[in-house]
Scaffold this active site. Structure first.
Site, PDB file in Angstrom:
ATOM      1  N   ARG A 237      22.913   3.716 -28.865  1.00 54.99           N
ATOM      2  CA  ARG A 237      22.206   4.934 -28.144  1.00 54.99           C
ATOM      3  C   ARG A 237      21.745   4.306 -26.706  1.00 54.99           C
ATOM      4  NH1 ARG A 237      24.046   7.375 -31.445  1.00 54.99           N
ATOM      5  NH2 ARG A 237      23.279   8.923 -33.045  1.00 54.99           N
ATOM      6  N   GLU A 266      23.005  12.174 -22.223  1.00 53.30           N
ATOM      7  CA  GLU A 266      24.481  12.742 -22.318  1.00 53.30           C
ATOM      8  C   GLU A 266      24.632  14.205 -22.257  1.00 53.30           C
ATOM      9  OE1 GLU A 266      25.540  10.789 -26.028  1.00 53.30           O
ATOM     10  OE2 GLU A 266      25.220   8.960 -25.522  1.00 53.30           O
ATOM     11  N   HIS A 285      30.573   8.854 -25.862  1.00 51.12           N
ATOM     12  CA  HIS A 285      30.276   8.931 -27.146  1.00 51.12           C
ATOM     13  C   HIS A 285      31.136   9.214 -28.190  1.00 51.12           C
ATOM     14  CE1 HIS A 285      26.190   9.247 -29.277  1.00 51.12           C
ATOM     15  NE2 HIS A 285      27.020   8.800 -29.942  1.00 51.12           N
TER      16      HIS A 285
HETATM   17  C1  DGY Z   1      26.563   8.426 -34.885  1.00 49.27           C
HETATM   18  O1  DGY Z   1      26.937   8.973 -35.840  1.00 49.27           O
HETATM   19  O2  DGY Z   1      25.250   8.153 -34.714  1.00 49.27           O
HETATM   20  C2  DGY Z   1      27.358   8.140 -33.833  1.00 49.27           C
HETATM   21  O3  DGY Z   1      26.701   7.980 -32.489  1.00 49.27           O
HETATM   22  C3  DGY Z   1      28.454   9.230 -33.568  1.00 49.27           C
HETATM   23  O4  DGY Z   1      29.595   8.836 -32.907  1.00 49.27           O
END
Ligand code: DGY
Length: 319
Positions: A237, A266, A285
Site C-alpha cells: 500500500r 490512487e 495497482h
Molecule cells: C489486494 O488484494 O489487497 C491487492 O492490493 C490487490 O491487487
C-alpha cells in the site's frame, strides 16, 4: 428478499447466480468509482455490501446502513474498511486471501526485474525514437541473480516472493512481526531486524499490510540506511512509504531506484513528482490482476456474502 449492493460492475457470470436468492443492485460502471455520497445513498437498504479496495467504508458509512450484515472486499488488503466499527455492530468483514498469492508474487517479481533492468524506461526510449545505436553502458541496470532481497512482511505473498527469489539464487532476508522458523529451516531465509535488512539488501520489497503501525514505515531515516545501489519495490500500500522522502532519496542518489505498484493516493495524480523520475517504474495497482485470480477473488466474495446472508459460517473473515 435480502439486498446485496455491489460498488463496481462485475461479470454477470459471477453476479447472476446470486440473483436467484437475493435482490442484487450493482453500480453501472467498471471504471468509474462511486463517490462516498453515492455509496451512502445507493447502499442504504443493503444487507450485504460488496466493495473494492478504493471504496472508503468508514464508521459513518457503516453506521448509516441499518440492515448491514456483511462487507466483502475484493482484495486481501482491508485498510479501506473500518473493521472495528463493523465488529462493534456485529457486521462480518471478509476479504480474498490465498487465491491471489502466486499471482501477486509474480507481479512483484516482474516489477522487481523491470526496475532492476530498467525495462519500462528502455521501452519508452525505443518508442520515443531514442535508440540510435547499441551503447556499451546505455540503460545498464542491476543484476538480480545472486543479489540479496529483503522482504518486509513475510505473509503468504512474502513467502511466495521468497520462493521465486531462491530460483534467482538470491539471499533472502526478511522482517516480520513473527518469525517464520519453518521457512527459515526449509528454505534458508534469514530473519533480520528492520535496520539490518535495509542496510544489507539490494532489493527491498514491501509486502506488509497498511496499519497504523506500518503507515510511514519507510521514511527518510530508513531510506538513508539503504545502499546507494539498492531499489525499493512496493506492491503493498502506498502509505507505507513516505513519498516525499522517497522522491528526495531518489533525486539525491541515496538509493538507486524504485518500483511502485501502489501509491498513497490512487489513481496517482499525473503531476506527482515521482512520475517525473526515470528511475521509478510505475504500475497502476495490478498486483492480483490475472483473469483467473480476479475471477477466483470475486467467486470468494460471492460465496462469503451468500453464506453470511444465509446465516452460515464463512471462511476468510477479517472479523
Ligand atoms: C489486494 O488484494 O489487497 C491487492 O492490493 C490487490 O491487487
Amino acid at each position: 428478499m435480502q439486498k446485496i449492493f455491489i460498488t463496481r460492475k462485475l461479470p454477470n457470470e459471477i453476479v447472476d447466480p446470486l440473483k436467484e436468492k437475493f435482490d442484487v443492485k450493482m453500480w453501472h460502471s467498471e471504471e468509474i468509482p462511486m463517490t462516498y455520497e453515492e455509496l451512502k445513498t445507493e447502499a442504504k437498504d443493503a444487507h450485504a455490501l460488496w466493495t473494492v479496495l478504493s471504496d472508503k467504508v468508514d464508521r459513518e458509512l457503516i453506521e448509516s446502513l441499518p440492515h448491514l450484515k456483511v462487507i466483502s472486499n475484493l482484495a486481501v488488503g482491508h485498510n479501506n474498511i473500518d473493521v472495528e466499527a463493523a465488529k462493534e455492530r456485529g457486521i462480518v468483514v471478509t476479504n480474498t486471501p490465498g487465491v491471489l498469492t502466486e499471482t501477486t508474487a509474480d507481479l512483484t517479481f516482474a516489477l522487481l526485474l523491470a526496475t532492476a533492468r530498467r525495462v519500462t524506461e528502455a521501452e519508452r526510449d525505443l518508442r520515443d525514437g531514442k535508440w540510435k545505436s547499441w551503447t556499451p553502458m546505455g540503460l545498464t541496470g542491476m543484476d538480480v541473480f545472486g543479489a540479496t532481497i529483503g522482504i518486509i512482511g513475510m505473509g503468504r505473498i512474502g513467502e511466495a516472493v521468497a520462493r521465486r527469489a531462491k530460483g534467482f539464487d538470491m539471499k533472502v532476508l526478511y522482517h516480520n512481526r513473527t518469525r517464520k522458523i519453518e521457512a527459515e529451516e526449509e528454505f534458508g531465509f534469514s530473519y533480520e531486524e528492520l535496520d539490518t535488512l535495509l542496510q544489507e539488501s539490494d532489493f527491498i520489497v514491501l509486502l506488509t499490510p497498511l496499519t497504523p503501525e506500518t503507515k510511514g514505515l519507510i521514511g527518510e531515516r530508513e531510506l538513508g540506511l539503504m545502499k546507494e545501489t539498492a531499489a525499493i519495490i512496493n506492491v503493498a500500500r502506498g502509505g507505507i512509504i513516505d513519498e516525499q522522502a522517497l522522491y528526495d532519496a531518489l533525486t539525491t542518489n541515496k538509493i538507486w531506484a524504485a518500483g511502485l505498484d501502489v501509491f498513497e493516493v490512487e489513481p496517482v495524480p499525473m503531476d506527482h513528482s515521482l512520475l517525473t523520475l526515470p528511475n521509478v517504474t510505475v504500475l497502476p495497482h495490478i498486483g492480483s490482476a490475472s483473469i483467473h485470480t480476479r475471477m477466483a477473488m470475486m467467486q470468494m466474495n460471492a460465496e462469503a456474502i451468500e453464506a453470511v446472508l444465509e446465516g452460515k459460517e464463512t471462511e476468510n473473515r477479517v472479523v
